[in-house]
Design a protein around this motif. Structure first.
Motif, PDB file in Angstrom:
ATOM      1  N   THR A   1      33.841  35.561  47.053  1.00 59.45           N
ATOM      2  CA  THR A   1      34.520  34.963  45.906  1.00 59.45           C
ATOM      3  C   THR A   1      36.011  34.815  46.188  1.00 59.45           C
ATOM      4  OG1 THR A   1      35.044  37.066  44.807  1.00 59.45           O
ATOM      5  CG2 THR A   1      32.891  36.095  44.351  1.00 59.45           C
ATOM      6  N   VAL A   2      36.612  33.831  45.544  1.00 59.53           N
ATOM      7  CA  VAL A   2      38.059  33.639  45.582  1.00 59.53           C
ATOM      8  C   VAL A   2      38.531  33.584  44.137  1.00 59.53           C
ATOM      9  CG1 VAL A   2      39.962  32.156  46.289  1.00 59.53           C
ATOM     10  CG2 VAL A   2      37.933  32.355  47.752  1.00 59.53           C
TER      11      VAL A   2
ATOM     12  N   ASP B   1      45.259  34.948  37.877  1.00 60.15           N
ATOM     13  CA  ASP B   1      44.780  35.526  36.622  1.00 60.15           C
ATOM     14  C   ASP B   1      43.490  36.301  36.804  1.00 60.15           C
ATOM     15  OD1 ASP B   1      46.908  34.497  35.133  1.00 60.15           O
ATOM     16  OD2 ASP B   1      45.889  32.567  34.897  1.00 60.15           O
ATOM     17  N   GLY B   2      42.977  36.325  38.037  1.00 60.56           N
ATOM     18  CA  GLY B   2      41.755  37.059  38.311  1.00 60.56           C
ATOM     19  C   GLY B   2      40.481  36.283  38.032  1.00 60.56           C
ATOM     20  N   ARG B   3      40.596  34.980  37.807  1.00 61.60           N
ATOM     21  CA  ARG B   3      39.412  34.183  37.503  1.00 61.60           C
ATOM     22  C   ARG B   3      38.869  33.502  38.765  1.00 61.60           C
ATOM     23  NH1 ARG B   3      38.670  34.028  32.199  1.00 61.60           N
ATOM     24  NH2 ARG B   3      40.426  34.582  30.858  1.00 61.60           N
TER      25      ARG B   3
ATOM     26  N   ILE C   1      32.650  29.497  37.842  1.00 54.98           N
ATOM     27  CA  ILE C   1      34.023  29.049  38.037  1.00 54.98           C
ATOM     28  C   ILE C   1      34.791  29.130  36.714  1.00 54.98           C
ATOM     29  CG2 ILE C   1      35.509  27.165  38.765  1.00 54.98           C
ATOM     30  CD1 ILE C   1      33.793  28.461  40.983  1.00 54.98           C
ATOM     31  N   GLY C   2      35.958  29.763  36.762  1.00 57.65           N
ATOM     32  CA  GLY C   2      36.765  29.924  35.563  1.00 57.65           C
ATOM     33  C   GLY C   2      36.507  31.216  34.811  1.00 57.65           C
ATOM     34  N   LYS C   3      35.412  31.900  35.145  1.00 52.88           N
ATOM     35  CA  LYS C   3      35.121  33.175  34.505  1.00 52.88           C
ATOM     36  C   LYS C   3      35.860  34.294  35.216  1.00 52.88           C
ATOM     37  CE  LYS C   3      30.503  32.077  32.701  1.00 52.88           C
ATOM     38  NZ  LYS C   3      30.922  32.206  31.289  1.00 52.88           N
TER      39      LYS C   3
END
Length: 216
Positions: free
Chosen positions: A87-88, A92-94, A114-116
């Motif tokens: 994961t990347v 903001d840690g998303r 994505i975005g979570k």
């Protein structure tokens, strides 16, 4: 490239400036890439009398771009084929990117994640550890830790996460993280089964009505 030249002359004949890149041939037959800006020049009656072309040989730059793209494609192929999750996350840690193995591990589609935030799929008891580890990334530190994630079907997966910071600035602060995730669920289950078996055996040993002993 007949289509591009057709577009070029249609643009110029309408009195507009054309910008583009195309492949061309030198006198010695060698092919090269050039970037061109071609402008129509008008006479006193508003008719096009000349064309002004400014061209630049971008063959070397084009080759560098192609080499870089080939490296990206190669890296992407490895990431997509690897058995471990990757994961990347952004500052903001998303999630900015999750590879197919990560999505498959938890029963999601990559696009759904994505975005979570990782905390969205982490059990509540482990979110404190997750936040502590994210704080480590933000100050440029790497670490490995265990966590429990809720799969799409509601079951729990035990994972080992190795996270490293990315986009570190001159002050040593990170703008995100890259993490490799290993599924520990089967191993955790095997360890639990072994503990249960040892407990049953010990109970039978201790509660047996006949005399028993162990020898080395």
């Amino acid at each position: 490239d007949p289509e591009k030249y057709t577009q070029l002359w249609q643009t110029l004949s309408s009195g507009k400036v054309w910008n583009g890149v195309f492949n061309n041939r030198k006198k010695n037959g060698e092919m090269y890439w050039e970037s061109a800006t071609i402008s129509p020049i008008f006479d006193d009656f508003g008719n096009i009398s000349h064309y002004l072309a400014v061209k630049e040989d971008i063959t070397e730059r084009r080759q560098m771009e192609q080499d870089l793209q080939a490296q990206r494609d190669f890296a992407t192929q490895i990431i997509n084929l690897m058995g471990q999750g990757l994961t990347v996350t952004d500052a903001d840690g998303r999630f900015e990117f999750v590879n197919p193995a990560y999505a498959r591990l938890f029963g999601y589609e990559s696009a759904d994640l994505i975005g979570k935030h990782p905390s969205d799929i982490t059990i509540s008891e482990d979110r404190i550890v997750l936040n502590e580890q994210r704080a480590q990334r933000q100050v440029g530190k790497s670490s490995t830790y265990e966590s429990r994630v809720v799969r799409a079907d509601g079951s729990i997966a035990h994972v080992l996460v190795t996270g490293v910071p990315r986009n570190i600035n001159s002050e040593g602060l990170s703008g995100g993280a890259i993490a490799v995730i290993t599924d520990l669920t089967d191993r955790k289950q095997a360890e639990e089964d072994l503990r249960a078996s040892e407990t049953r055996f010990r109970s039978l040993f201790d509660d047996s009505p006949i005399s028993l002993w162990e020898e080395d």
